[in-house]
Write a protein that holds these residues in place. Structure first.
Motif, mmCIF file in Angstrom:
data_model
loop_
_atom_site.group_PDB
_atom_site.id
_atom_site.type_symbol
_atom_site.label_atom_id
_atom_site.label_comp_id
_atom_site.label_asym_id
_atom_site.label_seq_id
_atom_site.Cartn_x
_atom_site.Cartn_y
_atom_site.Cartn_z
ATOM 1 N N TYR B 265 -47.354 -42.987 -73.581
ATOM 2 C CA TYR B 265 -46.975 -41.585 -73.730
ATOM 3 C C TYR B 265 -46.935 -40.858 -72.403
ATOM 4 O O TYR B 265 -46.061 -40.023 -72.202
ATOM 5 C CB TYR B 265 -47.876 -40.891 -74.765
ATOM 6 C CG TYR B 265 -47.325 -41.131 -76.144
ATOM 7 C CD1 TYR B 265 -47.504 -42.349 -76.765
ATOM 8 C CD2 TYR B 265 -46.538 -40.191 -76.788
ATOM 9 C CE1 TYR B 265 -46.941 -42.622 -77.992
ATOM 10 C CE2 TYR B 265 -45.973 -40.451 -78.025
ATOM 11 C CZ TYR B 265 -46.181 -41.671 -78.619
ATOM 12 O OH TYR B 265 -45.599 -41.933 -79.818
ATOM 13 N N MET B 266 -47.856 -41.171 -71.492
ATOM 14 C CA MET B 266 -47.795 -40.441 -70.218
ATOM 15 C C MET B 266 -46.728 -41.009 -69.294
ATOM 16 O O MET B 266 -45.908 -40.274 -68.757
ATOM 17 C CB MET B 266 -49.160 -40.421 -69.548
ATOM 18 C CG MET B 266 -49.962 -39.247 -70.076
ATOM 19 S SD MET B 266 -51.567 -39.052 -69.392
ATOM 20 C CE MET B 266 -51.297 -39.122 -67.692
ATOM 21 N N LEU B 267 -46.736 -42.337 -69.125
ATOM 22 C CA LEU B 267 -45.779 -42.914 -68.176
ATOM 23 C C LEU B 267 -44.401 -43.073 -68.801
ATOM 24 O O LEU B 267 -43.397 -42.988 -68.108
ATOM 25 C CB LEU B 267 -46.282 -44.277 -67.669
ATOM 26 C CG LEU B 267 -47.636 -44.251 -66.966
ATOM 27 C CD1 LEU B 267 -47.997 -45.629 -66.475
ATOM 28 C CD2 LEU B 267 -47.612 -43.276 -65.811
ATOM 29 N N GLY B 268 -44.345 -43.314 -70.108
ATOM 30 C CA GLY B 268 -43.064 -43.572 -70.739
ATOM 31 C C GLY B 268 -42.392 -42.320 -71.286
ATOM 32 O O GLY B 268 -41.185 -42.160 -71.153
ATOM 33 N N PHE B 269 -43.192 -41.462 -71.938
ATOM 34 C CA PHE B 269 -42.598 -40.289 -72.563
ATOM 35 C C PHE B 269 -43.022 -39.006 -71.856
ATOM 36 O O PHE B 269 -42.873 -37.916 -72.400
ATOM 37 C CB PHE B 269 -42.999 -40.189 -74.038
ATOM 38 C CG PHE B 269 -42.657 -41.417 -74.835
ATOM 39 C CD1 PHE B 269 -41.552 -42.194 -74.511
ATOM 40 C CD2 PHE B 269 -43.438 -41.807 -75.915
ATOM 41 C CE1 PHE B 269 -41.231 -43.319 -75.229
ATOM 42 C CE2 PHE B 269 -43.122 -42.934 -76.643
ATOM 43 C CZ PHE B 269 -42.018 -43.697 -76.296
ATOM 44 N N GLY B 270 -43.599 -39.132 -70.688
ATOM 45 C CA GLY B 270 -44.044 -37.945 -69.971
ATOM 46 C C GLY B 270 -43.445 -37.912 -68.582
ATOM 47 O O GLY B 270 -42.757 -38.835 -68.163
ATOM 48 N N GLU B 271 -43.683 -36.838 -67.897
ATOM 49 C CA GLU B 271 -43.265 -36.783 -66.494
ATOM 50 C C GLU B 271 -44.327 -36.057 -65.704
ATOM 51 O O GLU B 271 -45.101 -35.257 -66.225
ATOM 52 C CB GLU B 271 -41.909 -36.094 -66.360
ATOM 53 C CG GLU B 271 -41.931 -34.635 -66.760
ATOM 54 C CD GLU B 271 -40.600 -33.962 -66.488
ATOM 55 O OE1 GLU B 271 -40.049 -34.181 -65.399
ATOM 56 O OE2 GLU B 271 -40.117 -33.247 -67.361
ATOM 57 N N ARG B 272 -44.346 -36.369 -64.414
ATOM 58 C CA ARG B 272 -45.325 -35.751 -63.543
ATOM 59 C C ARG B 272 -44.913 -34.337 -63.227
ATOM 60 O O ARG B 272 -43.757 -34.073 -62.901
ATOM 61 C CB ARG B 272 -45.356 -36.548 -62.247
ATOM 62 C CG ARG B 272 -46.691 -36.972 -61.822
ATOM 63 C CD ARG B 272 -46.531 -37.678 -60.504
ATOM 64 N NE ARG B 272 -47.561 -37.201 -59.634
ATOM 65 C CZ ARG B 272 -48.780 -37.709 -59.666
ATOM 66 N NH1 ARG B 272 -49.064 -38.682 -60.486
ATOM 67 N NH2 ARG B 272 -49.705 -37.249 -58.871
ATOM 68 N N MET B 273 -45.853 -33.439 -63.336
ATOM 69 C CA MET B 273 -45.590 -32.033 -63.010
ATOM 70 C C MET B 273 -46.636 -31.591 -62.013
ATOM 71 O O MET B 273 -47.756 -31.271 -62.408
ATOM 72 C CB MET B 273 -45.699 -31.164 -64.265
ATOM 73 C CG MET B 273 -44.582 -31.333 -65.248
ATOM 74 S SD MET B 273 -43.201 -30.333 -64.731
ATOM 75 C CE MET B 273 -42.254 -30.293 -66.229
ATOM 76 N N GLY B 274 -46.305 -31.615 -60.764
ATOM 77 C CA GLY B 274 -47.275 -31.188 -59.760
ATOM 78 C C GLY B 274 -48.517 -32.051 -59.829
ATOM 79 O O GLY B 274 -48.454 -33.261 -59.642
ATOM 80 N N GLN B 275 -49.650 -31.422 -60.164
ATOM 81 C CA GLN B 275 -50.907 -32.155 -60.222
ATOM 82 C C GLN B 275 -51.128 -32.824 -61.572
ATOM 83 O O GLN B 275 -51.998 -33.660 -61.719
ATOM 84 C CB GLN B 275 -52.074 -31.212 -59.948
ATOM 85 C CG GLN B 275 -52.272 -30.894 -58.483
ATOM 86 C CD GLN B 275 -52.532 -32.137 -57.667
ATOM 87 O OE1 GLN B 275 -53.458 -32.886 -57.940
ATOM 88 N NE2 GLN B 275 -51.697 -32.392 -56.667
#
Lengths: 167, 494
Positions: B265-275
């Motif tokens: 969910y974080m690496l596949g369905f998420g994206e990095r936003m700043g911190q």
């Protein structure tokens, strides 16, 4: 030449597939399925996909068909009434299912244009050969390949434990 | 991406030492099982050695940095390392539990121990998967092998029924998950988690396909962590399986499932936003998971209230705890993930502790019913005391480890300003006190059969209980080093 061969193979595949469902004897159905699978394999071969063709024969015509015939013989279907759906709505359901299926097929075909209005992109050379697949399995996909082998080994051990009465 | 270094195939092998050693130990165990005379003990020794080696090698990876291995199929990073360590620790403990268990002894086979290792290897694959091919293969490896373990006592009808339920639910969950994966593959043209994330962020994926993919993949992972609405198998399987397997299922697939959840969910369905991290392409899966979390803990706790069978009660309790742990993920923050990892580690000790008491006493107890615990406080002083510690810890009463875990979880949720979830969680903790204390009440207050006389626990189980009580108490008072270690293991993500 290629076109004619493809059409012949397609007719053979569809004809034998019809025979699978129209035969009364289940063993004859199974044998018709073998013909379907072989003609599909040849069709794949004529499209230059030798690996899929070989797998089709080895896996489906070989292993899966043997399993089918075993099941047919174990269950001894020959003497029973063929499987019958009962109930009021079975004709309506059947027609609805066929209509939905036809709609699906026609929608997909009209989306790409019948027989592909857009010519397919040429495949890279060597695509789909045993060499290319083998190279890919043992480089990019080596980790899943090994994981799958652990899975199969564990499943085999498990099947032995569960199936055998005394080990 | 978060600065993963891509390693070539030869260098990748060095990063999967824990899995390699465990697989080698599994193969060795199968051979030892064939040639050794004292097969069960010998196989167990090999499996224990494999677990210890796996644990040590996993801990060694904690500081090894982060890299993508085998052409991006898996990751070697501290998050995977810490979860692998949890998996091997739990597997080793369960192998020890099983040595004296009458349920395992009766079937008398060595394969049982070697299959434990296979599940552990599958759980390691789950914790490190970076590609949907690995995600699927790893979950299947864990499901199929766990099912064999559940069915392993094949003369026991309840165990067979439990195994059938487990495999049917598992097959359905896998089917839904792989359908979701196929949708995502069709829309993005890639199976790698980071590739899917890039495609989602770029907006090339049709909205409906993305939503279906994200929700369907949750079915496979939700089944592993027993989250509502994929929890139906849990009570029946927990009750029907041999108790050591119940203990195993309550921690190993669950820990690996949470690892997979974080990764997918974080690496596949998420994206990095700043911190921090956010859902990619405004797919609001954090809200979905918040609702799942609230439902999971509420249904788990309400279901546990009226159970009379301890194993069934523990099943509902583990559903409730899955809900608590999910709460940490909803925050999508470093503190949230840190809280999840801490809770999983703490949960390992306290939950295995309850099962250790149950297995240790199983020869002397009439059944798994709570009623058969009546009067135990007088007859078996130390096990009853240990049980009390574990149950209070599961409730989250200070100064025990469960409190530390819950403290971190609630802090993360409040930090993320999701107050309603924190309130639901707090109310649920109060509810859980009721059914945990019912067991304690049965042990100390209700009068039981007195003719049983004092119960002497086998030395192995006394040692195991000490080994589980000590961390449950110590981590409640002095958790700094653990929290420091888990936080360091997550630094690479933020």
């Amino acid at each position: 030449m290629n076109q004619i061969g493809f059409v012949l193979l397609s007719v053979l595949a569809v004809g034998s597939a019809l025979s699978v469902i129209l035969q009364r004897n289940p063993v004859m159905s199974a044998l018709s399925l073998v013909v379907t699978i072989f003609s599909l394999a040849l069709a794949f071969l004529s499209l230059g996909s030798s690996f899929v063709a070989v797998v089709q024969v080895i896996v489906y015509a070989g292993a899966v068909m043997v399993l089918f015939v075993f099941v047919i013989m174990l269950l001894d279907l020959g003497r029973r009434e063929p499987f019958k759906l009962t109930g009021v709505g079975r004709k309506i359901l059947g027609i609805a299912a066929v209509a939905a299926f036809l709609f699906q097929i026609s929608a997909s075909l009209s989306a790409v244009g019948v027989m592909g209005a857009r010519p397919p992109e040429p495949l890279p050379p060597g695509y789909g050969t045993a060499l290319a697949i083998g190279r890919s399995v043992f480089t990019d996909y080596v980790y899943p390949f090994e994981a799958a082998s652990v899975l199969l080994l564990a499943a085999m051990v498990g099947a032995l434990i569960l199936a055998k009465r005394r080990i | 991406m978060t600065g993963y270094a891509q390693l070539d195939l030869a260098a990748s092998v060095g990063q999967i030492l824990p899995e390699l050693v465990a697989t080698a130990a599994f193969l060795l165990a199968v051979v030892v099982d064939l040639v050794s005379r004292r097969r069960k003990e010998a196989v167990c020794a090999v499996v224990l050695a494999g677990c210890i080696a796996g644990l040590v090698l996993s801990l060694a990876q904690l500081k090894a940095g982060q890299s993508l291995i085998f052409a991006g199929m898996a990751a070697a990073d501290p998050l995977a390392a810490i979860l692998k360590a949890v998996v091997f620790l739990a597997t080793g403990l369960v192998a020890l539990f099983s040595l004296g268990s009458p349920e395992i002894r009766m079937s008398g086979r060595g394969e049982y121990y070697s299959l434990l290792l296979v599940v552990a290897v599958g759980a390691c694959f789950m914790a490190s998967a970076m590609n949907f091919v690995m995600v699927y293969l790893a979950t299947e490896l864990v499901t199929v092998t766990s099912c064999i373990l559940v069915a392993h006592a094949k003369d026991d009808r309840r165990a067979s029924e439990a195994a059938l339920k487990y495999i049917l639910f598992g097959a359905a969950a896998s089917g839904v998950m792989i359908y979701g994966i196929s949708l995502l593959y069709g829309a993005t043209g890639t199976l790698s988690l980071t590739g899917v994330s890039r495609a989602l962020v770029s907006g090339q994926v049709p909205g409906l396909v993305a939503v279906l993919g994200v929700v369907f993949v949750l079915a496979g992972i939700g089944y592993k962590i027993a989250a509502v609405p994929f929890h139906f198998w849990c009570p029946d399987v927990y009750e029907g399986a041999p108790t050591p397997i119940t203990a195993f299922l309550s921690i190993v697939p669950e820990a690996a499932g949470f690892g997979l959840l974080i990764r997918v969910y974080m690496l596949g369905f998420g994206e990095r936003m700043g911190q921090g991290w956010a859902a990619a392409a405004s797919l609001d899966w954090p809200s979905l998971l918040a609702v799942v979390s609230a439902l999971t803990m509420t249904l788990g706790n309400l279901g546990a209230l009226h159970q009379t069978n301890l194993k069934r009660l523990m099943a509902y309790s583990s559903i409730a705890h899955a809900g608590y742990i999910l709460m940490g993920f909803v925050a999508l923050s470093k503190t949230g993930l840190n809280a999840m990892i801490i809770y999983i580690i703490v949960y390992l000790f306290m939950n295995l502790g309850v099962f250790a008491v149950l297995i240790g006493l199983s020869r002397r107890l009439a059944s798994d019913q709570i009623a058969s615990f009546r009067g135990l406080g007088g007859r078996a002083k130390f096990p009853a005391f240990a049980m009390t510690v574990f149950l209070f810890s599961l409730t989250g009463i200070p100064p025990l480890a469960g409190f530390t875990g819950k403290f971190y979880l609630f802090a993360a949720v409040i930090d993320a300003k999701i107050y309603w979830l924190a309130i639901v969680g707090a109310l649920n903790s109060v509810v859980s006190l009721y059914y945990y204390v019912r067991i304690i009440k049965a042990m100390y207050i209700e009068a039981g059969e007195t003719e049983g006389g004092p119960i002497q626990l086998p030395a192995l189980y006394t040692a195991l209980l000490v080994a589980l009580v000590v961390p449950t108490v110590v981590l409640g008072i002095f958790w700094g080093p653990l929290a420091g270690m888990t936080e360091a293991s997550l630094r690479f993500l933020f």
